[in-house]
Design an enzyme around this catalytic site. Structure first.
Site, mmCIF file in Angstrom:
data_model
loop_
_atom_site.group_PDB
_atom_site.id
_atom_site.type_symbol
_atom_site.label_atom_id
_atom_site.label_comp_id
_atom_site.label_asym_id
_atom_site.label_seq_id
_atom_site.Cartn_x
_atom_site.Cartn_y
_atom_site.Cartn_z
ATOM 1 N N THR A 206 -44.168 32.379 10.581
ATOM 2 C CA THR A 206 -43.867 33.627 9.881
ATOM 3 C C THR A 206 -42.946 34.475 10.752
ATOM 4 O O THR A 206 -42.979 34.352 11.978
ATOM 5 C CB THR A 206 -45.200 34.373 9.640
ATOM 6 N N THR A 257 -49.036 37.825 12.568
ATOM 7 C CA THR A 257 -48.869 36.430 12.164
ATOM 8 C C THR A 257 -50.119 35.663 12.557
ATOM 9 O O THR A 257 -50.707 35.923 13.608
ATOM 10 C CB THR A 257 -47.623 35.793 12.812
#
Ligand code: ASP
Length: 342
Positions: A206, A257
């Site tokens: 991410t 994340t």
């Protein structure tokens, strides 16, 4: 006289030094299994993205502009699990989530399950600035993107062979059905599958950026394809305001994340800001408390980046690595991948 007063007021405006922090996902990232070419590609890509954001801040641009620009670069880069290069759902689709938040007025925009908009971060920003809503999902979100003139692409635009092979391996391992190869993508290359990433190599990938501009405003943005082989319209923390993304000039801006389910349950991004605001924690202490104590207590994995209006720039993660970079005006660019780097 009026001019003089205005000049005095302008001179009294605090001038902030800009700063920016970026992540490209956390997870099992180890020297032993990382080949040097891939590692330098990640470092080069993070450098390019953070410098693009920094250039905007240096010219007096807003933290929102810096964040959107840096994230667009990472969304276009197939190395990261955002935009092109996103992981696949169990049905063989790329469903993209993103969020952005402006710390100056607590405005926020988020999208989930987008399949046709090239830059989900720009769509999140359009939701914030051009709609009366905070969060849009699926086909409706893509339709809004088209209406406001954001670039639309075929779903195959997001396809990468590397992520496709990872999906097949994961589904085979779990004994789940393999979906057909998506329409409109190149034929499978004559390369042994072993050359692609192993399904055990759990890298989240991410992307997120937090920034402080010269006006003293902070903001946060996050963009992701979610978790590999997700099903049933699963949505993670990234587009959930307060979980994976949050910003307030009163405290801090955060992008997270990791395994999103834990981050949603803890309200990680808002939790960090609450520790700063209500308990007076320094930003590093707040980030470490949430990642190393609260997240670990739930056996969750991941990390975050964060920034304050007074220029504290931090990261914290409990995985073996997190792709990350930070840069403050007049300072040196710091980039890290593994957990034994500063
Ligand atoms: N947090 C993301 C999600 O759960 C995944 C990640 O950070 O890689 O959707």
């Amino acid at each position: 006289m009026v001019t003089t007063l205005a000049a005095v007021a302008a001179a009294q405006q605090p001038t902030h030094h800009w700063a920016i922090v970026l992540h490209g996902g956390a997870g099992v990232i180890e020297r032993a299994t990382m080949d040097p070419k891939t590692e330098s590609a990640y470092r080069a890509s993070m450098t390019q993205a953070i410098q693009a954001g920094a250039a905007i801040l240096d010219k007096g641009g807003s933290s929102l502009d810096a964040i959107e620009t840096a994230i667009q670069i990472l969304e276009d880069d197939p190395l990261f699990n955002a935009g092109r290069g996103a992981v696949f759902t169990a049905e063989g689709k790329n469903e993209l989530d993103a969020a952005i938040m402006d710390g100056s007025d607590l405005k926020a925009g988020a999208v989930a399950g987008v399949t046709r908009t090239r830059h989900p971060i720009s769509l999140a920003r359009a939701v914030m600035e051009k709609s009366p809503h905070v969060m849009l999902i699926g086909a409706g979100a893509d339709a809004f993107a088209a209406e406001v003139g954001l670039e639309q692409v075929e779903p195959s635009f997001f396809f990468t062979e590397r992520r496709w092979q990872s999906l097949i391996k994961q589904l085979q391992k779990e004994g789940r059905p393999i979906p057909p190869r998506p329409a409109g993508v190149p034929p499978p290359p004559p390369v042994p599958i072993a050359e692609f990433e192993a399904p055990t190599a759990h890298k989240f990938g991410t992307v997120g950026v937090v920034a402080l501009d010269r006006a003293g405003n902070i903001a946060a943005g996050t963009s992701t394809g979610g978790t590999p082989a997700k099903r049933w319209g699963r949505v993670g923390d990234s587009p959930i305001i307060g979980a994976g993304t949050y910003a307030s000039n009163q405290s801090c801006a955060v992008s997270a994340t990791g395994v999103g389910e834990y981050f949603i349950r803890l309200g990680v991004a808002r939790e960090v800001c609450n520790l700063v605001y209500f308990r007076g924690f320094k930003l590093q202490q707040a980030a470490d408390q949430v990642i190393h104590k609260e997240l670990e207590a739930l056996h969750g994995d991941g990390g975050l980046i964060a920034i304050t209006p007074d220029g504290q720039l931090v990261w914290s993660f409990n995985t073996s690595g997190m792709y990350r970079a930070r840069l403050a005006e007049g300072g040196r660019l710091e980039i890290g991948v593994y957990n034994d780097e500063p």
